[in-house]
Design an enzyme around this catalytic site. Sequence first.
Site, PDB file in Angstrom:
ATOM      1  CG  HIS A 180      32.130  10.186  -6.134  1.00 43.04           C
ATOM      2  ND1 HIS A 180      33.501  10.053  -6.107  1.00 43.04           N
ATOM      3  CD2 HIS A 180      31.844  10.756  -7.344  1.00 43.04           C
ATOM      4  CE1 HIS A 180      34.017  10.525  -7.222  1.00 43.04           C
ATOM      5  NE2 HIS A 180      33.031  10.948  -7.997  1.00 43.04           N
ATOM      6  CG  ASP A 211      35.419   8.113  -3.946  1.00 38.11           C
ATOM      7  OD1 ASP A 211      34.273   7.620  -4.030  1.00 38.11           O
ATOM      8  OD2 ASP A 211      35.791   9.101  -4.616  1.00 38.11           O
ATOM      9  CB  SER A 290      34.247  10.261 -10.944  1.00 32.01           C
ATOM     10  OG  SER A 290      34.422  11.616 -10.613  1.00 32.01           O
TER      11      SER A 290
END
Length: 435
Positions: A180, A211, A290
Amino acid sequence: MGGTDVTDGWDWRRPGGSPAPAEGPVPGQPPPGAEGGTTSPWWSDALADPWRDPYAPAAVIVPATVPAGTGEPEPVTDPDVPTRPGLRQVVLISLITALLAGSLGSALTYAFLRGGDGPVLGAQTGQAPALAQRKPESLAGVAERVLPSVVTVRVASFGGTSEGSGFVVSADGYIVTNDHVVADGPGRATVVFHDGSTAAGRVVGQEPESDIAVLKVTRGGLTPVQFGDSDALAVGDPVLAMGSPLSLANTVTAGIVSALDRTLRAGEPGGPTRYYAAIQTDAAVNHGNSGGPLVDSGGRVVGVNSTIKSLVADGQEAGNIGLAFAIPINQAKRVTEEIIGTGKARRTVIGADFAGTGVAGGGVRLNVVDPAGPAAAAGMRNGDVVMRLAGHPMTDPADPVALVRKYAPGSVVAVEYRRGSARHHTSVTLAADAK
């Protein structure tokens, strides 16, 4: 001799020719002539005078010897009697005291301001250890060892710039991050290293449902991370989260493993659905973390920080509330190796679709079972209710999908299911998706 009575009012004359007193010297008084400090030898000799009237009162006084040149004896002072200081002495003592006090005050002030021998505040401790003296297994030692392998990933797109984190997995320039982070970009990214240097990176491959994405930079001699074993983690193990939260590069936060195999389903509107059988941690993780590494106490990467939970309304900025989730590194490493080797990664499946809601009393229902898939090969049929998979209770249709994604194709998992009122146990050999 001439017939004169020497006792009838006459007496021998003293020098000066004055007549003698009628009754002689007065007792207690000095003899005549003593006032001048000398006595007539005639008078001093009177006691031996054969012609003296034996009945006349007389006093013989021998005067004390007085030192020559003085009229009185020298006065004697008692040394023990206290004396009052004179005004001159008082002024002199006061002046000396003032000078000494001023000099002492100036010296103490100078020493305090210069930090020399002035007052010391706080308890005295040993010298603070240098960074190189910190033990390798300490949190500071782990951070020092891992941070050079952590990077910031920036992706420019039409919607703006997306920023996340990543970490080096090979000396020749492969970098792992979240899908992402790069999903909306043109397949290129700018990688910022620990020392502030930058390099252009290209996206080698992505696996949206897991992911995971892999970048490649043209730079050698990089320091890769050391991989740990996410299957060996236990709740309560200490962990560090590293990355660039809120664009603050080289940030380290600490926490513990709060839970394991926490199944989640996430995704952006219109985008792919992502499934996580995640490592839950209370280490502070925010936007920008992230793709960064989750590290154990030995400095080994055990997860990829991916998502957080936050109590905010739609459209508001989410922040850390102590609930962060990371992809287990065993899963991320397998996906990364497949992407580097083939440009894509296989998805692990059980060979069945699940109904959209849970079942009263627990479990998830098999909606459609692929006749050629692993579930059918294990004896399962449409309508069966899966109660447990790999020992984990099933309550939501996302649970079995997330757990299956964690395992590599060919892994064997135990399944407990219910058919009608009967309970059954079977083993399912998972497979790779045909896509």
